[in-house]
Motif scaffolding. Structure first.
Motif, PDB file in Angstrom:
ATOM      1  N   ALA A 118       0.810  -1.208   0.000  1.00  0.00           N
ATOM      2  CA  ALA A 118       0.000   0.000   0.000  1.00  0.00           C
ATOM      3  C   ALA A 118       0.849   1.267   0.000  1.00  0.00           C
ATOM      4  CB  ALA A 118      -0.930   0.005   1.216  1.00  0.00           C
ATOM      5  N   VAL A 119       1.999   1.225   0.693  1.00  0.00           N
ATOM      6  CA  VAL A 119       2.813   2.435   0.844  1.00  0.00           C
ATOM      7  C   VAL A 119       4.150   2.313   0.119  1.00  0.00           C
ATOM      8  CG1 VAL A 119       3.828   4.042   2.505  1.00  0.00           C
ATOM      9  CG2 VAL A 119       1.729   2.818   3.088  1.00  0.00           C
ATOM     10  N   GLY A 120       4.779   1.127   0.219  1.00  0.00           N
ATOM     11  CA  GLY A 120       6.068   0.921  -0.416  1.00  0.00           C
ATOM     12  C   GLY A 120       7.043   0.279   0.554  1.00  0.00           C
ATOM     13  N   PRO A 121       8.139  -0.302   0.024  1.00  0.00           N
ATOM     14  CA  PRO A 121       9.116  -0.985   0.891  1.00  0.00           C
ATOM     15  C   PRO A 121       9.761  -0.066   1.914  1.00  0.00           C
ATOM     16  CG  PRO A 121       9.946  -0.760  -1.358  1.00  0.00           C
ATOM     17  CD  PRO A 121       8.504  -0.383  -1.395  1.00  0.00           C
ATOM     18  N   GLU A 122       9.835   1.247   1.603  1.00  0.00           N
ATOM     19  CA  GLU A 122      10.436   2.166   2.565  1.00  0.00           C
ATOM     20  C   GLU A 122       9.611   2.247   3.848  1.00  0.00           C
ATOM     21  OE1 GLU A 122       7.719   4.456  -0.156  1.00  0.00           O
ATOM     22  OE2 GLU A 122       9.325   2.962  -0.388  1.00  0.00           O
ATOM     23  N   ALA A 123       8.308   1.964   3.756  1.00  0.00           N
ATOM     24  CA  ALA A 123       7.463   1.988   4.946  1.00  0.00           C
ATOM     25  C   ALA A 123       7.813   0.830   5.877  1.00  0.00           C
ATOM     26  CB  ALA A 123       5.989   1.928   4.547  1.00  0.00           C
ATOM     27  N   VAL A 124       8.162  -0.326   5.307  1.00  0.00           N
ATOM     28  CA  VAL A 124       8.569  -1.472   6.119  1.00  0.00           C
ATOM     29  C   VAL A 124       9.880  -1.159   6.838  1.00  0.00           C
ATOM     30  CG1 VAL A 124       9.231  -3.898   6.081  1.00  0.00           C
ATOM     31  CG2 VAL A 124       7.369  -3.097   4.623  1.00  0.00           C
ATOM     32  N   ALA A 125      10.827  -0.557   6.111  1.00  0.00           N
ATOM     33  CA  ALA A 125      12.109  -0.200   6.716  1.00  0.00           C
ATOM     34  C   ALA A 125      11.912   0.830   7.833  1.00  0.00           C
ATOM     35  CB  ALA A 125      13.056   0.350   5.652  1.00  0.00           C
ATOM     36  N   ALA A 126      11.001   1.789   7.616  1.00  0.00           N
ATOM     37  CA  ALA A 126      10.722   2.795   8.642  1.00  0.00           C
ATOM     38  C   ALA A 126      10.086   2.146   9.874  1.00  0.00           C
ATOM     39  CB  ALA A 126       9.810   3.875   8.080  1.00  0.00           C
ATOM     40  N   PHE A 127       9.204   1.176   9.640  1.00  0.00           N
ATOM     41  CA  PHE A 127       8.596   0.458  10.763  1.00  0.00           C
ATOM     42  C   PHE A 127       9.658  -0.285  11.563  1.00  0.00           C
ATOM     43  CE2 PHE A 127       7.284  -3.726  12.278  1.00  0.00           C
ATOM     44  CZ  PHE A 127       6.348  -3.374  13.241  1.00  0.00           C
ATOM     45  N   ALA A 128      10.567  -0.977  10.863  1.00  0.00           N
ATOM     46  CA  ALA A 128      11.623  -1.730  11.541  1.00  0.00           C
ATOM     47  C   ALA A 128      12.519  -0.793  12.347  1.00  0.00           C
ATOM     48  CB  ALA A 128      12.446  -2.519  10.530  1.00  0.00           C
ATOM     49  N   ALA A 129      12.859   0.359  11.759  1.00  0.00           N
ATOM     50  CA  ALA A 129      13.709   1.328  12.457  1.00  0.00           C
ATOM     51  C   ALA A 129      13.002   1.847  13.706  1.00  0.00           C
ATOM     52  CB  ALA A 129      14.070   2.476  11.530  1.00  0.00           C
ATOM     53  N   GLN A 130      11.706   2.118  13.598  1.00  0.00           N
ATOM     54  CA  GLN A 130      10.944   2.618  14.745  1.00  0.00           C
ATOM     55  C   GLN A 130      10.838   1.561  15.838  1.00  0.00           C
ATOM     56  OE1 GLN A 130       6.599   3.305  14.361  1.00  0.00           O
ATOM     57  NE2 GLN A 130       7.032   5.391  15.035  1.00  0.00           N
ATOM     58  N   ARG A 131      10.622   0.315  15.422  1.00  0.00           N
ATOM     59  CA  ARG A 131      10.510  -0.786  16.397  1.00  0.00           C
ATOM     60  C   ARG A 131      11.780  -0.898  17.227  1.00  0.00           C
ATOM     61  NH1 ARG A 131       8.758  -6.160  17.457  1.00  0.00           N
ATOM     62  NH2 ARG A 131      10.499  -7.602  17.746  1.00  0.00           N
ATOM     63  N   TYR A 132      12.949  -0.877  16.574  1.00  0.00           N
ATOM     64  CA  TYR A 132      14.196  -1.069  17.311  1.00  0.00           C
ATOM     65  C   TYR A 132      14.694   0.206  17.968  1.00  0.00           C
ATOM     66  CZ  TYR A 132      14.297  -5.880  15.976  1.00  0.00           C
ATOM     67  OH  TYR A 132      13.967  -7.201  15.863  1.00  0.00           O
ATOM     68  N   ALA A 133      14.226   1.377  17.517  1.00  0.00           N
ATOM     69  CA  ALA A 133      14.510   2.606  18.253  1.00  0.00           C
ATOM     70  C   ALA A 133      13.833   2.545  19.615  1.00  0.00           C
ATOM     71  CB  ALA A 133      14.033   3.820  17.463  1.00  0.00           C
ATOM     72  N   ALA A 134      12.638   1.965  19.642  1.00  0.00           N
ATOM     73  CA  ALA A 134      11.944   1.795  20.921  1.00  0.00           C
ATOM     74  C   ALA A 134      12.691   0.813  21.821  1.00  0.00           C
ATOM     75  CB  ALA A 134      10.508   1.315  20.677  1.00  0.00           C
ATOM     76  N   VAL A 135      13.276  -0.243  21.220  1.00  0.00           N
ATOM     77  CA  VAL A 135      14.075  -1.198  21.989  1.00  0.00           C
ATOM     78  C   VAL A 135      15.288  -0.490  22.591  1.00  0.00           C
ATOM     79  CG1 VAL A 135      15.535  -3.253  21.828  1.00  0.00           C
ATOM     80  CG2 VAL A 135      13.307  -3.215  20.684  1.00  0.00           C
ATOM     81  N   VAL A 136      15.955   0.349  21.813  1.00  0.00           N
ATOM     82  CA  VAL A 136      17.117   1.094  22.310  1.00  0.00           C
ATOM     83  C   VAL A 136      16.714   1.974  23.492  1.00  0.00           C
ATOM     84  CG1 VAL A 136      18.789   2.901  21.758  1.00  0.00           C
ATOM     85  CG2 VAL A 136      18.389   1.036  20.139  1.00  0.00           C
ATOM     86  N   ARG A 137      15.589   2.658  23.380  1.00  0.00           N
ATOM     87  CA  ARG A 137      15.137   3.531  24.469  1.00  0.00           C
ATOM     88  C   ARG A 137      14.828   2.727  25.731  1.00  0.00           C
ATOM     89  NH1 ARG A 137      12.243   5.955  20.204  1.00  0.00           N
ATOM     90  NH2 ARG A 137      10.314   4.902  20.833  1.00  0.00           N
ATOM     91  N   ARG A 138      14.265   1.545  25.553  1.00  0.00           N
ATOM     92  CA  ARG A 138      13.878   0.716  26.700  1.00  0.00           C
ATOM     93  C   ARG A 138      15.080   0.055  27.353  1.00  0.00           C
ATOM     94  NH1 ARG A 138      11.630  -4.512  26.799  1.00  0.00           N
ATOM     95  NH2 ARG A 138      11.475  -4.512  24.518  1.00  0.00           N
TER      96      ARG A 138
END
Length: 257
Positions: A118-138
């Motif tokens: 629906a959005v493009g492969p860059e959206a998947v990469a952005a989701f992955a980056a956001q997921r692990y940015a949250a892991v780094v913060r935690r």
């Protein structure tokens, strides 16, 4: 006068049920330990669980029949030739990883496919980056050690708490002192097989959390029995370059400043 006799069968059945449940619990524990410690022998598992080797071998045989563990063939350990039949060393199979992961993998994969289409492969990469940015913060506040090996051990403990069956193992022989961060289980294995952006974002997160470059040697999603990440125990001035979510490379060139 008639005499009423109690049924003979219900009591034995009730007595057998807890033993069956205990077997299932022990077998699950064996599977989890194989994920954490594998490649591992029945004897090593028995010592960890406080059971006989024969009991552990019975559980391993059933797990192997169910396709949840498999024998790992890596040749003689530590380069030492041994007489006789070598001990069988077990690792978790893809089927065992599926059981440990639960039943949500396909739903997660469908969601990421929809996002990609629906959005493009860059959206998947952005989701992955956001997921692990949250892991780094935690994780960051929990990583208090300054010694690189102790810090890696703290990270492994945090990952294990999140279901990754992680451990730190020393590497013998490299010129640069190194440990390997091993993850015997990956809760997102089946999703990461299709969306490697998750593995790439995780490696970047490890680099940030440990304050050094890391090198991913193997992944469960790629067919290995564990995710293995090389972590040098010396501080470096140049971070390893990784693809960014947008496809560009990024890195910290501290030595050139």
């Amino acid at each position: 006068m008639s005499t009423t006799h109690a049924p003979a069968h219900p009591a034995p059945l009730a007595q057998h049920a807890p033993a069956h449940d205990a077997d299932g619990t022990t077998r699950r524990r064996v599977l989890e330990l194989v994920a954490t410690e594998g490649p591992v022998t029945a004897g090593e598992l028995a010592a960890e669980l406080g059971l006989t080797s024969a009991a552990v071998r019975r559980h391993l045989a059933l797990l192997e029949d169910d396709g949840k563990v498999t024998v790992h063939d890596a040749g003689p350990a530590s380069g030492q030739a041994r007489r006789g039949r070598p001990a069988r060393r077990y690792v978790v199979s893809a089927g065992g990883q599926s059981e440990l992961a639960g039943g949500y993998s396909e739903l997660a994969a469908q969601t990421l496919r929809y996002l990609r289409d629906a959005v493009g492969p860059e959206a998947v990469a952005a989701f992955a980056a956001q997921r692990y940015a949250a892991v780094v913060r935690r994780y960051s506040p929990e990583l208090t050690a300054t010694d690189p090996q102790e810090r890696a051990a703290q990270l492994a403990e945090l990952l294990s708490d999140d279901g990754y069956a992680a451990s730190v193992r020393p590497v013998v022989g490299p010129l640069v002192p190194t440990v390997q961060l091993c993850q015997g289980h990956c809760p997102v294995q089946h999703v990461a097989q299709e969306f490697t952006e998750l593995c790439e974002a995780e490696a970047r997160a490890f680099s940030e959390l440990l304050g050094t470059h890391v090198q991913r040697l193997a992944t469960i999603a790629g067919g290995a029995h564990a995710c293995v990440t090389n972590v040098p125990l010396t501080q470096t001035t140049t971070q390893t370059q990784y693809p960014s979510p947008a496809g560009r490379t990024r890195g910290t060139q501290e030595g050139s400043r």
